[in-house]
Write a protein that holds these residues in place. Structure first.
Motif, short mmCIF file in Angstrom:
data_model
loop_
_atom_site.label_atom_id
_atom_site.label_comp_id
_atom_site.label_asym_id
_atom_site.label_seq_id
_atom_site.Cartn_x
_atom_site.Cartn_y
_atom_site.Cartn_z
N PHE A 1 -25.91 21.25 20.58
CA PHE A 1 -24.86 21.22 21.59
C PHE A 1 -25.51 21.19 22.97
CE2 PHE A 1 -23.15 23.42 17.91
CZ PHE A 1 -21.88 22.89 17.76
N SER A 2 -25.05 20.28 23.82
CA SER A 2 -25.63 20.21 25.16
C SER A 2 -24.62 19.65 26.13
CB SER A 2 -26.89 19.34 25.17
OG SER A 2 -26.58 17.99 24.86
N SER A 3 -24.83 20.00 27.41
CA SER A 3 -24.00 19.46 28.48
C SER A 3 -24.83 19.40 29.74
CB SER A 3 -22.76 20.32 28.70
OG SER A 3 -22.00 19.81 29.80
N THR A 4 -24.56 18.39 30.56
CA THR A 4 -25.27 18.25 31.83
C THR A 4 -24.37 18.55 33.01
OG1 THR A 4 -24.76 15.89 31.90
CG2 THR A 4 -26.84 16.53 30.87
N ALA A 5 -23.13 18.97 32.77
CA ALA A 5 -22.19 19.24 33.86
C ALA A 5 -22.18 20.72 34.19
CB ALA A 5 -20.79 18.78 33.47
N ALA A 6 -22.43 21.04 35.47
CA ALA A 6 -22.46 22.45 35.87
C ALA A 6 -21.10 23.11 35.69
CB ALA A 6 -22.90 22.55 37.33
N GLY A 7 -20.03 22.31 35.71
CA GLY A 7 -18.69 22.86 35.58
C GLY A 7 -18.18 22.92 34.16
N ASN A 8 -19.02 22.55 33.18
CA ASN A 8 -18.57 22.61 31.80
C ASN A 8 -18.24 24.05 31.42
OD1 ASN A 8 -19.41 23.28 28.85
ND2 ASN A 8 -18.94 21.10 28.80
N GLY A 9 -17.06 24.25 30.83
CA GLY A 9 -16.66 25.62 30.52
C GLY A 9 -17.37 26.20 29.32
N VAL A 10 -17.40 25.46 28.20
CA VAL A 10 -17.92 25.97 26.94
C VAL A 10 -18.61 24.84 26.18
CG1 VAL A 10 -17.28 26.98 24.71
CG2 VAL A 10 -16.08 27.69 26.77
N LEU A 11 -19.73 25.13 25.55
CA LEU A 11 -20.34 24.14 24.67
C LEU A 11 -19.65 24.11 23.31
CD1 LEU A 11 -24.19 24.37 25.33
CD2 LEU A 11 -22.49 22.89 26.38
N LEU A 12 -19.35 25.27 22.76
CA LEU A 12 -18.61 25.35 21.50
C LEU A 12 -17.58 26.47 21.60
CD1 LEU A 12 -18.03 24.68 18.51
CD2 LEU A 12 -19.93 26.21 17.89
N GLY A 13 -16.31 26.11 21.45
CA GLY A 13 -15.24 27.09 21.45
C GLY A 13 -14.47 27.04 20.15
N LEU A 14 -14.28 28.21 19.51
CA LEU A 14 -13.63 28.27 18.20
C LEU A 14 -12.49 29.27 18.20
CD1 LEU A 14 -16.75 28.32 15.81
CD2 LEU A 14 -15.34 26.36 16.45
N THR B 1 -27.91 24.14 24.52
CA THR B 1 -28.76 23.88 25.68
C THR B 1 -27.92 23.28 26.81
OG1 THR B 1 -30.60 23.35 24.22
CG2 THR B 1 -30.83 22.71 26.51
N GLY B 2 -28.20 23.73 28.03
CA GLY B 2 -27.63 23.04 29.17
C GLY B 2 -26.64 23.88 29.94
N ALA B 3 -25.91 23.18 30.80
CA ALA B 3 -25.03 23.84 31.75
C ALA B 3 -23.72 24.26 31.09
CB ALA B 3 -24.74 22.91 32.92
N SER B 4 -23.26 25.45 31.48
CA SER B 4 -21.95 25.92 31.04
C SER B 4 -21.53 27.01 32.00
CB SER B 4 -22.01 26.48 29.62
OG SER B 4 -20.77 27.04 29.27
N SER B 5 -20.41 26.80 32.69
CA SER B 5 -19.98 27.76 33.70
C SER B 5 -19.36 29.02 33.09
CB SER B 5 -18.98 27.10 34.65
OG SER B 5 -17.83 26.67 33.93
N TYR B 6 -18.94 28.93 31.86
CA TYR B 6 -18.24 30.06 31.23
C TYR B 6 -19.05 30.67 30.09
CZ TYR B 6 -14.26 32.69 29.36
OH TYR B 6 -13.43 33.69 28.92
N ALA B 7 -19.38 29.86 29.09
CA ALA B 7 -20.16 30.38 27.96
C ALA B 7 -20.72 29.22 27.15
CB ALA B 7 -19.31 31.27 27.07
N LEU B 8 -21.86 29.44 26.55
CA LEU B 8 -22.39 28.46 25.60
C LEU B 8 -21.57 28.49 24.32
CD1 LEU B 8 -26.25 28.96 26.01
CD2 LEU B 8 -24.78 27.26 27.12
N LEU B 9 -21.18 29.69 23.88
CA LEU B 9 -20.40 29.85 22.65
C LEU B 9 -19.26 30.83 22.91
CD1 LEU B 9 -19.93 29.57 19.55
CD2 LEU B 9 -21.62 31.41 19.26
N GLU B 10 -18.05 30.44 22.54
CA GLU B 10 -16.91 31.33 22.64
C GLU B 10 -16.19 31.36 21.30
OE1 GLU B 10 -12.93 32.07 25.39
OE2 GLU B 10 -13.54 30.00 24.95
N ILE B 11 -15.93 32.58 20.80
CA ILE B 11 -15.22 32.74 19.53
C ILE B 11 -14.07 33.71 19.75
CG2 ILE B 11 -15.39 33.62 17.17
CD1 ILE B 11 -18.13 32.43 16.97
N TRP B 12 -12.90 33.35 19.24
CA TRP B 12 -11.70 34.15 19.40
C TRP B 12 -11.37 34.99 18.17
CZ3 TRP B 12 -8.31 34.48 23.63
CH2 TRP B 12 -8.62 33.65 24.72
N ASN B 13 -11.63 34.46 17.00
CA ASN B 13 -11.09 35.09 15.79
C ASN B 13 -12.14 35.92 15.06
OD1 ASN B 13 -9.35 33.03 16.66
ND2 ASN B 13 -8.45 32.81 14.63
#
Length: 599
Positions: A413-426, A439-451
């Motif tokens: 998982f990767s992103s080059t945008a500084a404003g990207n919120g999450v690389l993986l959200g479940l 790897t890379g930019a994420s303004s909120y989290a690289l991984l977010e899990i709710w459940n």
């Protein structure tokens, strides 16, 4: 031989082309007493009526045509060579209503070196005779490039090294025992149509069909489709196979959507190298690339668009496999590279490269009253450069639908945008997240899990560009256990909290009186200010703060911290605070800063 006999009478009554033909015939009769003389050469210049000259030529004549514009021709005399003069490219253009620009009805004809511009409802070259050679011609427009007809069951034609473009249909073979070799075909609807029975030699041709069938079989007959695939080159091609690896349709498609529409549930779509337009899957299918990511599917760049869409309620779709994954991209404005609309089960996504651009690389929605379930996404590369999550699986938190049993293993998982919120959200119950790299930019989290119920292990996180590494948005997981189960460094977290921060200052700012802040292994290059009372900061033997620690609130505890500031100044500065506990810290390489005036 070149025949040139001056004749005032012939100049008066006939055009120069007809005159030359008659002269050839007269000379042949005079020399041999026979009406048939071989290898006579008739030269044709711009402005002459080529069709009339051909009609008057004797069998065995060679007609050499200079540059110029000529009308359609009918070849009814046998044993003619009709070719462009050396260095010339004479053009043949059809007259409306003629239907065929070059109509070869006779046997033993050679046609070479012409540029043919046919109207949209015309065949450029039609071959009804036998033993015909058509070579080195350039067809630039028309309905069909070159066809053999059913006038003879065996055509024995040789069609080679022709260039065909701007036509709807490229080659149409309607009889048997012909050789088509070395031709280049660019067509909009069909590259090769087979109406004959068998025994055509079709090899070393290049087919580029923009939207339709690369090969179409118009009748059921014995043709080795696999040999056609292996012996020719296709800019794009989709083969539909059943579970016994048998080709099951009468067309080999260049349009992915056409192939999906033609296939039956449970069948395999085999994509050859090339670029394909977006498509929507409405049944259980498997899509594989024969050469890995050399088959590329791209979105159209429209609002809510996609590269590949899995319709609501469709299950048992498999995309990619080891060494057979696809490249799937968005264009500007698309929603996602792969979009599972909702109520999808048993999606297998493996070994693909998904680039979401400004959108998502993968998105699972909730149409149909349910989300994504019992699905596996493994060994893929997910990336984007926009402000939306790279990969997101919706569920109860966002769409009030249930998602469960989704596994992400060994992906990147990767992103080059500084404003990207999450690389993986479940938002899925009982998820598995294992062996992935983030790897890379994420303004909120690289991984977010709710459940609850997720198994999260053996993942690696590069958090140099992220706001946080992990957010447990449902408050189900222990951060210390998360750090121990995954490859993660340079994170700080509140002992009873649910976020892994990528800086000490970020977690200090989030902590309240009485909370314990822990550090993972790694180097924290920052200056830290502790201005909230009652916080405890605990490092470990492999955590190092490269910077200064300022304490300005009461009841602060700092222990187990390795601290250095090679730039000079003080290591820990307590300013106006009381009841401060500093223990088991290693403070070194401090230097000096005579300008500091604190206490």
């Amino acid at each position: 031989m070149v025949v040139a006999i001056a004749s005032k009478a012939s100049r008066h009554f006939y055009g120069p082309g007809v005159r030359k033909v008659l002269q050839c015939v007269l000379l042949a009769l005079a020399v041999s007493g026979s009406a048939k003389t071989w290898a006579d050469t008739i030269e044709v210049s711009d402005g002459e009526n080529l069709n009339t000259i051909i009609g008057a030529a004797a069998p065995g004549s060679r007609i050499v045509v200079a540059d110029g514009d000529y009308a359609n021709i009918i070849i009814g005399t046998e044993e003619l060579i009709i070719e462009a003069a050396t260095g010339a490219s004479p053009q043949l253009a059809g007259i409306s209503g003629s239907r065929r620009v070059v109509d070869i009805r006779a046997n033993d004809i050679v046609l070479r070196g012409f540029t043919i511009a046919a109207p949209d409802d015309h065949v450029a070259i039609s071959i009804s005779g036998q033993n015909v050679t058509v070579e080195n011609n350039s067809i630039v427009s028309g309905l069909t490039g070159i066809q053999t007809t059913t006038a003879n069951s065996d055509g024995n034609a040789l069609v080679q090294n022709n260039q065909i473009s701007g036509t709807g249909y490229g080659l149409s073979i309607q009889n048997n025992n012909n050789t088509f070799s070395g031709n280049t075909v660019q067509a909009s609807t069909e590259g090769l149509g087979l109406i004959g029975n068998t025994d055509n030699n079709i090899s070393d041709n290049d087919f580029d069909v923009s939207d339709g069938a690369a090969i179409k079989l118009y009748v059921a007959y014995d043709v080795e489709l696999q040999a056609l695939l292996e012996n020719n080159h296709f800019a794009r091609l989709i083969v539909i196979r059943d579970d016994s690896d048998t080709i099951v349709t009468d067309s080999l498609y260049t349009s992915l959507q056409d192939a999906i529409d033609a296939a039956s549930a449970g069948q395999l779509l085999e994509l050859h190298d090339g670029d394909y337009q977006r498509a929507s899957i409405d049944k259980s299918l498997t899509l594989l690339a024969i050469n890995g990511a050399s088959a590329t599917i791209s979105g159209a760049g429209v609002n809510q668009g996609w590269g590949l869409r899995i319709a609501a309620g469709v299950s048992d779709v498999s995309i990619g496999a080891s060494n057979q994954g696809l490249s799937i991209n968005t264009s500007a404005g698309d929603l996602a590279a792969v979009y599972a609309v909702g109520n999808n089960r048993n999606l297998q996504l493996s070994n693909n490269i998904l680039d979401g651009g400004n959108g998502h690389a993968f998105l699972a929605g909730g149409s149909g009253g349910a989300g994504l379930s019992d699905s596996s996404l493994s060994d893929n590369q997910f990336s984007n450069n926009g402000s939306v999550p790279t990969v997101y699986v919706n569920g109860q938190a966002s769409l009030s639908v249930d998602s469960s049993g989704v596994s992400f293993t060994d992906n990147q998982f990767s992103s080059t945008a500084a404003g990207n919120g999450v690389l993986l959200g479940l938002e899925t119950d009982d998820a598995t997240v294992s062996g992935n790299s983030f790897t890379g930019a994420s303004s909120y989290a690289l991984l977010e899990i709710w459940n609850a119920g997720a198994s999260i292990s053996d993942n690696s996180f590069d958090n140099s560009g992220s706001g946080s590494v992990f957010r447990d948005s449902g408050s189900h997981y222990n951060m210390t256990a998360f750090v121990a189960a995954n490859e993660v460094s340079d994170v700080a977290y509140i002992d009873a909290g649910h976020v892994l921060y990528n800086s000490i200052q970020a977690v200090i700012d989030a902590a309240v009186d009485g909370e314990l802040v822990r550090l993972s292994q790694g180097n924290f290059i920052e200056d830290v200010s502790m201005a909230t009372a009652g916080i405890s900061l605990i490092g470990n033997s492999e955590a190092s703060l490269i910077g200064r620690l300022d304490i300005s609130a009461d009841d602060i505890s700092v222990s187990g911290l390795d601290l250095s500031d090679p730039g000079g100044g003080y290591g820990i500065v307590v300013n106006g605070a009381s009841n401060i506990s500093l223990s088991n810290n290693h403070i070194h390489h401090i230097g000096s800063d005579p300008g500091y005036s604190g206490t």
